[in-house]
Design a protein around this motif. Structure first.
Motif, PDB file in Angstrom:
ATOM      1  N   LEU A 130      20.008 -16.635  52.820  1.00 28.70           N
ATOM      2  CA  LEU A 130      19.192 -17.583  53.585  1.00 28.70           C
ATOM      3  C   LEU A 130      18.375 -18.501  52.691  1.00 28.70           C
ATOM      4  O   LEU A 130      17.827 -19.502  53.170  1.00 28.70           O
ATOM      5  CB  LEU A 130      18.250 -16.820  54.520  1.00 28.70           C
ATOM      6  CG  LEU A 130      18.912 -15.829  55.483  1.00 28.70           C
ATOM      7  CD1 LEU A 130      17.856 -15.146  56.349  1.00 28.70           C
ATOM      8  CD2 LEU A 130      19.954 -16.531  56.349  1.00 28.70           C
ATOM      9  N   TRP A 131      18.293 -18.171  51.398  1.00 29.27           N
ATOM     10  CA  TRP A 131      17.441 -18.941  50.475  1.00 29.27           C
ATOM     11  C   TRP A 131      18.188 -19.204  49.174  1.00 29.27           C
ATOM     12  O   TRP A 131      17.665 -19.033  48.087  1.00 29.27           O
ATOM     13  CB  TRP A 131      16.137 -18.182  50.202  1.00 29.27           C
ATOM     14  CG  TRP A 131      15.456 -17.710  51.443  1.00 29.27           C
ATOM     15  CD1 TRP A 131      15.529 -16.475  52.024  1.00 29.27           C
ATOM     16  CD2 TRP A 131      14.610 -18.492  52.293  1.00 29.27           C
ATOM     17  NE1 TRP A 131      14.779 -16.430  53.173  1.00 29.27           N
ATOM     18  CE2 TRP A 131      14.196 -17.650  53.365  1.00 29.27           C
ATOM     19  CE3 TRP A 131      14.151 -19.814  52.249  1.00 29.27           C
ATOM     20  CZ2 TRP A 131      13.354 -18.095  54.377  1.00 29.27           C
ATOM     21  CZ3 TRP A 131      13.304 -20.249  53.263  1.00 29.27           C
ATOM     22  CH2 TRP A 131      12.919 -19.408  54.298  1.00 29.27           C
ATOM     23  N   HIS A 132      19.417 -19.666  49.278  1.00 31.56           N
ATOM     24  CA  HIS A 132      20.253 -19.842  48.089  1.00 31.56           C
ATOM     25  C   HIS A 132      19.766 -21.034  47.260  1.00 31.56           C
ATOM     26  O   HIS A 132      19.582 -22.135  47.782  1.00 31.56           O
ATOM     27  CB  HIS A 132      21.698 -20.084  48.514  1.00 31.56           C
ATOM     28  CG  HIS A 132      22.664 -20.131  47.371  1.00 31.56           C
ATOM     29  ND1 HIS A 132      23.071 -19.001  46.697  1.00 31.56           N
ATOM     30  CD2 HIS A 132      23.302 -21.177  46.770  1.00 31.56           C
ATOM     31  CE1 HIS A 132      23.928 -19.333  45.749  1.00 31.56           C
ATOM     32  NE2 HIS A 132      24.076 -20.647  45.768  1.00 31.56           N
ATOM     33  N   PRO A 133      19.544 -20.838  45.953  1.00 32.38           N
ATOM     34  CA  PRO A 133      19.050 -21.945  45.127  1.00 32.38           C
ATOM     35  C   PRO A 133      20.123 -23.014  44.887  1.00 32.38           C
ATOM     36  O   PRO A 133      21.279 -22.696  44.603  1.00 32.38           O
ATOM     37  CB  PRO A 133      18.661 -21.253  43.818  1.00 32.38           C
ATOM     38  CG  PRO A 133      19.490 -19.999  43.773  1.00 32.38           C
ATOM     39  CD  PRO A 133      19.661 -19.575  45.199  1.00 32.38           C
ATOM     40  N   ASP A 136      19.002 -28.765  42.502  1.00 30.86           N
ATOM     41  CA  ASP A 136      17.803 -29.602  42.472  1.00 30.86           C
ATOM     42  C   ASP A 136      16.510 -28.808  42.632  1.00 30.86           C
ATOM     43  O   ASP A 136      15.422 -29.376  42.670  1.00 30.86           O
ATOM     44  CB  ASP A 136      17.884 -30.702  43.538  1.00 30.86           C
ATOM     45  CG  ASP A 136      17.995 -30.151  44.959  1.00 30.86           C
ATOM     46  OD1 ASP A 136      17.877 -28.919  45.140  1.00 30.86           O
ATOM     47  OD2 ASP A 136      18.213 -30.945  45.890  1.00 30.86           O
ATOM     48  N   GLY A 137      16.613 -27.480  42.769  1.00 35.36           N
ATOM     49  CA  GLY A 137      15.424 -26.657  42.922  1.00 35.36           C
ATOM     50  C   GLY A 137      15.097 -26.308  44.353  1.00 35.36           C
ATOM     51  O   GLY A 137      14.214 -25.474  44.597  1.00 35.36           O
ATOM     52  N   SER A 138      15.765 -26.927  45.311  1.00 32.52           N
ATOM     53  CA  SER A 138      15.586 -26.549  46.715  1.00 32.52           C
ATOM     54  C   SER A 138      16.427 -25.308  47.004  1.00 32.52           C
ATOM     55  O   SER A 138      17.203 -24.847  46.154  1.00 32.52           O
ATOM     56  CB  SER A 138      16.003 -27.706  47.625  1.00 32.52           C
ATOM     57  OG  SER A 138      17.396 -27.976  47.484  1.00 32.52           O
ATOM     58  N   THR A 139      16.285 -24.771  48.218  1.00 24.27           N
ATOM     59  CA  THR A 139      17.131 -23.662  48.640  1.00 24.27           C
ATOM     60  C   THR A 139      17.756 -24.005  49.982  1.00 24.27           C
ATOM     61  O   THR A 139      17.280 -24.883  50.711  1.00 24.27           O
ATOM     62  CB  THR A 139      16.344 -22.339  48.759  1.00 24.27           C
ATOM     63  OG1 THR A 139      15.369 -22.456  49.806  1.00 24.27           O
ATOM     64  CG2 THR A 139      15.662 -21.991  47.451  1.00 24.27           C
ATOM     65  N   ALA A 140      18.826 -23.301  50.319  1.00 22.33           N
ATOM     66  CA  ALA A 140      19.552 -23.586  51.561  1.00 22.33           C
ATOM     67  C   ALA A 140      20.333 -22.352  51.995  1.00 22.33           C
ATOM     68  O   ALA A 140      20.495 -21.388  51.231  1.00 22.33           O
ATOM     69  CB  ALA A 140      20.498 -24.772  51.359  1.00 22.33           C
ATOM     70  N   LEU A 141      20.847 -22.394  53.212  1.00 22.45           N
ATOM     71  CA  LEU A 141      21.709 -21.333  53.718  1.00 22.45           C
ATOM     72  C   LEU A 141      23.054 -21.367  53.000  1.00 22.45           C
ATOM     73  O   LEU A 141      23.600 -22.439  52.729  1.00 22.45           O
ATOM     74  CB  LEU A 141      21.922 -21.516  55.223  1.00 22.45           C
ATOM     75  CG  LEU A 141      20.661 -21.525  56.100  1.00 22.45           C
ATOM     76  CD1 LEU A 141      21.021 -21.877  57.535  1.00 22.45           C
ATOM     77  CD2 LEU A 141      19.947 -20.191  56.048  1.00 22.45           C
ATOM     78  N   PHE A 142      23.592 -20.176  52.723  1.00 21.36           N
ATOM     79  CA  PHE A 142      24.803 -20.067  51.902  1.00 21.36           C
ATOM     80  C   PHE A 142      25.723 -19.005  52.498  1.00 21.36           C
ATOM     81  O   PHE A 142      25.256 -17.971  53.000  1.00 21.36           O
ATOM     82  CB  PHE A 142      24.410 -19.685  50.468  1.00 21.36           C
ATOM     83  CG  PHE A 142      25.540 -19.656  49.475  1.00 21.36           C
ATOM     84  CD1 PHE A 142      25.944 -20.810  48.826  1.00 21.36           C
ATOM     85  CD2 PHE A 142      26.188 -18.469  49.172  1.00 21.36           C
ATOM     86  CE1 PHE A 142      26.970 -20.793  47.896  1.00 21.36           C
ATOM     87  CE2 PHE A 142      27.219 -18.430  48.251  1.00 21.36           C
ATOM     88  CZ  PHE A 142      27.619 -19.604  47.612  1.00 21.36           C
TER      89      PHE A 142
END
Length: 371
Positions: A130-133, A136-142
Motif C-alpha cells: 500500500l506504500w510502495h516507494p 521520485d520519493g512518493s509512494t503508491a499502491l503496488f
C-alpha cells in the motif's frame, strides 16, 4: 468532475480542502458504516447530502460561496448472497435485493443520479504493497504478481489490516473479513456462468426501481481484471463488460469504467474501451499505472507519460464524444507530508488527486474547446 470523500471523521481530507481544487463539482460519497445488505435510512442519507451540499454559517462568514452536488454514490455494496444466488452470512438473496431496492429508492429521493457498485467475489480489489516507494520519493499502491501467486488469502488479509493506519478500506471492512472462511467455502464450485446468471437475476429485480427513481447503476470492473484465489470474476475484460451490459438492455444499467483497473491487464486498450462503451458509461475513474514485464504493476501519476495508460487519449475520447457523465481522478500517490505526518487512506491522499484533477481537466479543455 468528482472527488471521492469518505466523510467527517473518516477521511484525512476535508471538504474545505476539496473546495479549493478548481473544477471539482461533485463529491463522490457513501455511508461507509453500512454493511453490504443493510438498508440505508432516509435520515442518514439526507444528513450526508446536506453535509456535502450545504455551507455552515461559519464558512459563509468567511466569504465562501462555492458548493458541491452529491449526485454520485460509491458504493452501495452488493451482498454476497446476491452474487452466489443463495443464503449466505445469514441473509437470503431476495432479502438482500429487497434492501438494495429500498436503498435505491431513498437515494433517488435525495437526488442521487449514479450508484457505483461491483460484483467481485469476496475481495473488492487487491494490492500487495500500500506504500510502495517510487523513484521520485512518493509512494503508491503496488501489485507484485509473485507475492500473490504464493500468498494465501488469510495472509493477505492480515497484511492489509496491518498497513492501513487505522482507516478502513472499501472492500476490506473488518465485518466482511471476519466471515472470510464462510465466504471462501461458499464459492467452491461456483463458475463464471453461475455468476452471470445471478447477476442477471439481480438486475431484473433492481433496474425497474432505478428507472422509476432516475438512478443509474454503474458497475466497476474487477480490480485487478482477472480471477484471484480461484474465485470467478466476470467484469474483467472487454468481452466481460459487453456480456454484463447484455444482461439487461436498460440505459440505467451501465458502467463505472475504471481505466486503471481495466488496464491492469496490459493487453487491454483503455481508449478503445471508452469509445466502445461510451453510451453506457455513467461514471469513470481515470488513473495511470505502470506495467513491468514480470506481471507487476504500480500506480503512478495521472500524466500519460508517467505510465502505461493513455490518460490523454482517454480524455480526448470523452471530449470528442461530449461525454455528459461523471469522472473522478482515482488512486493517487502519497506526496510530501502525507508520507511522514499525515498518513491518508492508501491511494486517497489530497495532493496527487488534486494534481490529477488539473491534468484531466486540462486535457479535456484542450480537446473540447480547441478551435
Amino acid at each position: 468532475m468528482g472527488f471521492r470523500w469518505y466523510g467527517d471523521g473518516n477521511d484525512t481530507v476535508t471538504l474545505e480542502q476539496v473546495r479549493q481544487i478548481p473544477g471539482v463539482e461533485t463529491i463522490v460519497w457513501s455511508l461507509h458504516h453500512k454493511q453490504a445488505g443493510e438498508v440505508w435510512e432516509q435520515a442518514e442519507i439526507d444528513a450526508e447530502v446536506e453535509r456535502i451540499t450545504g455551507l455552515s454559517d461559519e464558512v459563509r462568514a468567511q466569504g465562501v460561496t462555492r458548493t458541491f452536488d452529491a449526485e454520485v454514490v460509491e458504493s452501495v455494496n452488493v451482498h454476497e448472497s446476491i452474487k452466489l444466488g443463495r443464503t449466505v452470512l445469514g441473509m437470503s438473496r431476495d432479502e438482500a435485493i429487497a434492501n438494495y431496492v429500498t436503498t435505491i429508492e431513498r437515494l433517488g429521493r435525495a437526488g442521487v443520479k449514479v450508484v457505483c457498485y461491483n460484483f467481485m467475489p469476496v475481495f473488492d480489489w487487491l494490492r500487495t504493497d500500500l506504500w510502495h516507494p517510487l523513484p521520485d520519493g512518493s509512494t503508491a499502491l503496488f501489485y507484485e504478481k509473485a507475492v500473490v501467486d504464493k500468498m494465501s488469502p488469510e495472509s493477505l488479509i492480515a497484511d492489509m489490516e496491518a498497513n492501513t493506519h487505522g482507516l478502513t478500506l472499501p472492500g476490506w471492512e473488518p465485518e466482511r473479513l471476519a466471515s472470510f472462511s464462510e465466504l471462501n467455502a461458499a464459492y467452491v464450485g461456483v463458475t463464471h456462468d453461475d455468476m452471470y446468471a445471478n447477476y442477471r437475476y439481480f438486475l431484473e429485480a433492481v433496474i425497474p426501481t432505478c428507472e422509476k427513481y432516475d438512478v443509474k447503476l454503474a458497475v466497476h470492473p474487477d480490480d485487478p481484471p482477472f480471477d484471484v484465489f480461484g474465485w470467478p470474476r466476470v467484469v474483467s475484460s472487454k468481452e466481460g463488460l459487453a456480456r454484463v451490459l447484455d444482461l439487461h438492455p436498460s440505459p440505467y444499467h451501465g458502467l463505472t469504467l475504471c481505466l486503471g483497473s481495466f488496464s491492469a491487464n496490459p493487453e487491454h486498450d483503455a481508449v478503445d474501451a471508452v469509445r466502445t462503451f461510451m453510451d453506457r458509461i455513467h461514471f469513470s475513474h481515470v488513473r495511470n499505472i505502470k506495467h513491468f514485464d514480470n506481471g507487476d504493476f504500480t500506480e503512478v501519476a495521472h500524466r500519460a507519460a508517467e505510465g502505461s495508460v493513455d490518460t490523454t487519449g482517454i480524455m480526448k475520447a470523452y471530449a470528442e464524444a461530449d461525454y455528459q457523465g461523471y469522472i473522478r481522478p482515482d488512486h493517487g500517490r502519497h506526496l510530501w507530508d502525507e508520507n511522514t505526518t499525515n498518513k491518508p487512506r492508501p491511494g486517497y491522499g489530497l495532493y496527487d488527486r488534486a494534481l490529477g484533477v488539473q491534468y484531466l481537466l486540462g486535457a479535456w479543455d484542450a480537446f473540447r474547446y480547441r478551435g
